[in-house]
Design a protein around this motif. Structure first.
Motif, PDB file in Angstrom:
ATOM      1  N   LYS A 139       0.836  -1.206   0.000  1.00 53.55           N
ATOM      2  CA  LYS A 139       0.000   0.000   0.000  1.00 53.55           C
ATOM      3  C   LYS A 139       0.869   1.254   0.000  1.00 53.55           C
ATOM      4  CE  LYS A 139      -4.232  -1.887   1.868  1.00 53.55           C
ATOM      5  NZ  LYS A 139      -5.115  -2.037   3.021  1.00 53.55           N
ATOM      6  N   SER A 164      -4.320  -5.390  -1.296  1.00 56.08           N
ATOM      7  CA  SER A 164      -5.603  -5.360  -0.589  1.00 56.08           C
ATOM      8  C   SER A 164      -5.920  -6.724  -0.001  1.00 56.08           C
ATOM      9  CB  SER A 164      -6.722  -4.938  -1.551  1.00 56.08           C
ATOM     10  OG  SER A 164      -7.976  -5.181  -0.953  1.00 56.08           O
ATOM     11  N   SER A 218     -15.969  -7.130  -4.108  1.00 59.93           N
ATOM     12  CA  SER A 218     -16.017  -5.724  -3.707  1.00 59.93           C
ATOM     13  C   SER A 218     -15.076  -4.847  -4.532  1.00 59.93           C
ATOM     14  CB  SER A 218     -15.691  -5.588  -2.225  1.00 59.93           C
ATOM     15  OG  SER A 218     -14.422  -6.130  -1.943  1.00 59.93           O
ATOM     16  N   GLN A 219     -14.004  -5.423  -5.078  1.00 59.07           N
ATOM     17  CA  GLN A 219     -13.069  -4.639  -5.893  1.00 59.07           C
ATOM     18  C   GLN A 219     -13.792  -3.931  -7.045  1.00 59.07           C
ATOM     19  OE1 GLN A 219      -9.766  -4.204  -5.246  1.00 59.07           O
ATOM     20  NE2 GLN A 219     -10.002  -5.415  -3.396  1.00 59.07           N
ATOM     21  N   TRP A 244     -16.651  -2.680  -6.969  1.00 63.68           N
ATOM     22  CA  TRP A 244     -17.441  -1.546  -6.503  1.00 63.68           C
ATOM     23  C   TRP A 244     -16.733  -0.217  -6.720  1.00 63.68           C
ATOM     24  CZ3 TRP A 244     -22.359  -1.120  -5.840  1.00 63.68           C
ATOM     25  CH2 TRP A 244     -23.109  -2.256  -5.570  1.00 63.68           C
ATOM     26  N   LEU A 245     -15.409  -0.279  -6.865  1.00 64.55           N
ATOM     27  CA  LEU A 245     -14.668   0.944  -7.185  1.00 64.55           C
ATOM     28  C   LEU A 245     -15.195   1.555  -8.482  1.00 64.55           C
ATOM     29  CD1 LEU A 245     -10.891   0.324  -6.462  1.00 64.55           C
ATOM     30  CD2 LEU A 245     -12.249   2.238  -5.676  1.00 64.55           C
ATOM     31  N   SER A 264     -19.404   2.482  -8.180  1.00 62.61           N
ATOM     32  CA  SER A 264     -19.873   3.482  -7.218  1.00 62.61           C
ATOM     33  C   SER A 264     -19.678   4.889  -7.762  1.00 62.61           C
ATOM     34  CB  SER A 264     -19.085   3.372  -5.906  1.00 62.61           C
ATOM     35  OG  SER A 264     -19.098   2.055  -5.443  1.00 62.61           O
ATOM     36  N   GLU A 302     -18.743   8.101  -5.864  1.00 65.10           N
ATOM     37  CA  GLU A 302     -18.367   8.679  -4.570  1.00 65.10           C
ATOM     38  C   GLU A 302     -17.381   9.836  -4.784  1.00 65.10           C
ATOM     39  OE1 GLU A 302     -19.685   7.859  -1.732  1.00 65.10           O
ATOM     40  OE2 GLU A 302     -20.774   6.070  -2.387  1.00 65.10           O
ATOM     41  N   ARG A 309     -16.740  12.414  -3.279  1.00 67.08           N
ATOM     42  CA  ARG A 309     -16.095  13.022  -2.107  1.00 67.08           C
ATOM     43  C   ARG A 309     -14.842  12.256  -1.710  1.00 67.08           C
ATOM     44  NH1 ARG A 309     -20.460  13.271   2.496  1.00 67.08           N
ATOM     45  NH2 ARG A 309     -20.724  11.126   1.800  1.00 67.08           N
ATOM     46  N   ALA A 310     -14.653  11.055  -2.285  1.00 68.11           N
ATOM     47  CA  ALA A 310     -13.540  10.204  -1.871  1.00 68.11           C
ATOM     48  C   ALA A 310     -12.335  10.363  -2.809  1.00 68.11           C
ATOM     49  CB  ALA A 310     -13.985   8.737  -1.858  1.00 68.11           C
ATOM     50  N   PRO A 311     -11.182  10.787  -2.301  1.00 71.51           N
ATOM     51  CA  PRO A 311     -10.000  10.941  -3.161  1.00 71.51           C
ATOM     52  C   PRO A 311      -9.625   9.652  -3.897  1.00 71.51           C
ATOM     53  CG  PRO A 311      -9.599  11.949  -1.009  1.00 71.51           C
ATOM     54  CD  PRO A 311     -10.913  11.232  -0.911  1.00 71.51           C
ATOM     55  N   ILE A 312      -9.776   8.502  -3.225  1.00 71.01           N
ATOM     56  CA  ILE A 312      -9.389   7.240  -3.875  1.00 71.01           C
ATOM     57  C   ILE A 312     -10.291   6.943  -5.077  1.00 71.01           C
ATOM     58  CG2 ILE A 312      -9.265   4.717  -3.527  1.00 71.01           C
ATOM     59  CD1 ILE A 312      -8.199   5.262  -0.729  1.00 71.01           C
ATOM     60  N   TRP A 313     -11.557   7.352  -4.985  1.00 67.26           N
ATOM     61  CA  TRP A 313     -12.473   7.169  -6.117  1.00 67.26           C
ATOM     62  C   TRP A 313     -11.951   7.978  -7.325  1.00 67.26           C
ATOM     63  CZ3 TRP A 313     -15.676  10.419  -9.007  1.00 67.26           C
ATOM     64  CH2 TRP A 313     -16.660   9.787  -9.779  1.00 67.26           C
ATOM     65  N   ASN A 345      -7.187  13.695   6.070  1.00 65.09           N
ATOM     66  CA  ASN A 345      -7.159  13.129   7.420  1.00 65.09           C
ATOM     67  C   ASN A 345      -6.685  14.197   8.411  1.00 65.09           C
ATOM     68  OD1 ASN A 345      -7.760  10.379   6.480  1.00 65.09           O
ATOM     69  ND2 ASN A 345      -5.762  10.588   5.500  1.00 65.09           N
TER      70      ASN A 345
END
Lengths: 193, 264
Positions: B19, B69, B76-77, B79-80, B83, B85, B87-91, B146
């Motif tokens: 990661k 991961s 679930s992978q 779902w990236l 989805s 989203e 607001r999410a930086p990773i999205w 964060n």
């Protein structure tokens, strides 16, 4: 819409960790991670000594920082204000773990993120969270902050003031402490409940 | 005052190994996509070589992210990509890398698939540029959101894109592209300035933690980039030093920054 919250009376908590064990049993939390733990602090010098036992867990914040950073929508807030994880959508990216100021989340051995759910499965059966029913000193009170007649609101009124951890972040956490011997982490600003 | 625990607070580092490697590789992937997009839009003769490199780095980064991961074998992978989203930086990072990869793939496939020739190269180049810029910016944003982790302050928004460009231009110099040299000198100079300024922006316990846990790697990375700046007459050596410094710096910032703000 209810605002479910947990009150913990730190004067009544004796640090027996029964809540922690009950949580592990009820939710089958694997070894290596905790949804709930007790922080014990010894303060002062002899003969003026104090010990504080402070249980800590996910605070189900009203403004949860873990929800917006989730790239798949796996972490969400339900209608009762509980912050939950849909395991089927979790990709274990740890973005929510990074965002949580209370260290309340961890990646389970099953591969997804785990945290306290306020025992949502028990709430669905009109039962209280396992930690509440197990506490031998009745230090924990669970209820709806929006209901003025709820036990939790009465307990806050009786104590005079409720405190939350790290109030300066403005997250409006819903684990509320009363009667804290030490105020470390609790006193930067008045708690906004 | 002393502290003990019954049960385990979840204070272990959460971004480790692969990661953390992703935070290095995504700089190379996004930066290379930006570089390849600019060369494509300018019809530069080096274009194809950098398109292949961009594709390679993006695929490598995505593989590392997937392999790192613990939910790698779960549905679930997907779902990236299913989805929405914003607001999410990773999205954003996911879609930035994916759109850049798709553009790279379509441009390279044009040689063999006549049907694809109808898609204007300017359009694909622009999509690649935007996707690359998003991938370049996203790691810094993913750290800065964060607020509880004070080492990851607003400086990350500049340090991560600049070090990504430093790495990518270093690779270009190692490949012998003379045009990269001028830009690499600029990126190295900005990086050195940022390295000097960053510790001054840290306060209290965050600064102490940073100095205690990260100073050695930070100082080494700074010296490597500064020496690279001096040695630019020897392009390959300078590029190697700049690349090593940027890699070390990004790795260290992700690792050391995982400290929770004091207060509990």
């Amino acid at each position: 819409m209810a605002r479910l919250a947990m009150l913990i009376d730190l004067k009544a908590c004796v640090g027996c960790a029964a809540c922690s064990v009950a949580c592990k049993m009820e939710n089958e939390v694997p070894v290596g991670g905790s949804r709930l733990w007790i922080r014990e602090r010894e303060m002062g010098t002899f003969p003026n000594l104090t010990v504080e036992y402070r249980p800590e867990q996910c605070a189900h914040c009203e403004n949860p920082p873990c929800v917006p950073v989730c790239p798949t929508g796996a972490t969400y807030q339900n209608e009762e204000g509980l912050v939950l994880v849909d395991y089927h959508k979790c990709i274990a990216c740890s973005a929510c773990v990074a965002a949580c100021p209370y260290d309340a989340r961890f990646i389970s051995k099953a591969g997804y993120v785990e945290k306290c759910t306020f025992c949502a499965h028990r709430l669905a059966r009109n039962e209280e969270p396992a930690c509440v029913t197990t506490c031998p000193t009745y230090a924990r009170v669970f209820g709806d902050l929006d209901d003025p007649d709820s036990d939790i609101n009465k307990a806050i009124q009786a104590a005079g003031q409720g405190h939350v951890l790290r109030p300066e972040l403005g997250l409006k956490p819903k684990v509320i402490y009363v009667n804290p011997p030490s105020k470390q982490g609790l006193t930067r600003k008045e708690a906004q409940l | 005052m002393s502290e003990f625990f019954y049960g385990i607070p979840n204070t272990e580092p959460f971004w480790t190994g692969l990661k953390t490697l992703h935070y290095v590789l995504v700089g190379l992937a996004g930066g290379m996509a930006v570089l390849a997009a600019i060369l494509t839009l300018r019809q530069h003769p080096d274009r194809n070589r950098y398109l292949w490199l961009a594709g390679l780095f993006i695929l490598l980064d995505m593989f590392v992210l997937w392999a790192g991961s613990s939910a790698r074998w779960y549905f679930s992978q997907f779902w990236l990509f299913l989805s929405f989203e914003p607001r999410a930086p990773i999205w954003w990072g996911t879609w930035g890398l994916s759109s850049a990869l798709a553009s790279v793939g379509l441009i390279l496939l044009k040689t063999w698939v006549p049907l694809l020739k109808r898609i204007p190269e300017m359009l694909l180049g622009t999509v690649m540029l935007v996707g690359g810029l998003v991938a370049l910016a996203y790691p810094g944003i993913a750290l800065v959101v964060n607020e509880n982790r004070p080492v990851w302050n607003e400086m990350m928004l500049v340090i991560f894109p600049v070090t990504a460009l430093l790495m990518v231009l270093a690779v270009a110099m190692l490949l012998g592209s003379a045009w990269a040299r001028r830009w690499e000198v600029m990126a190295a100079a900005v990086t050195v300035a940022l390295l000097v300024a960053y510790p001054l922006t840290l306060q209290g316990e965050a600064r102490e933690h940073f100095m205690r846990e990260g100073l050695l790697v930070y100082a080494t990375a700074g010296v490597l980039v500064a020496v690279a700046l001096v040695l630019f007459r020897n392009p390959r050596l300078a590029a190697g030093l700049g690349l090593a410094g940027a890699v070390g710096l990004r790795w260290m910032l992700v690792q050391v920054g995982q400290i929770q703000a004091p207060g509990l």
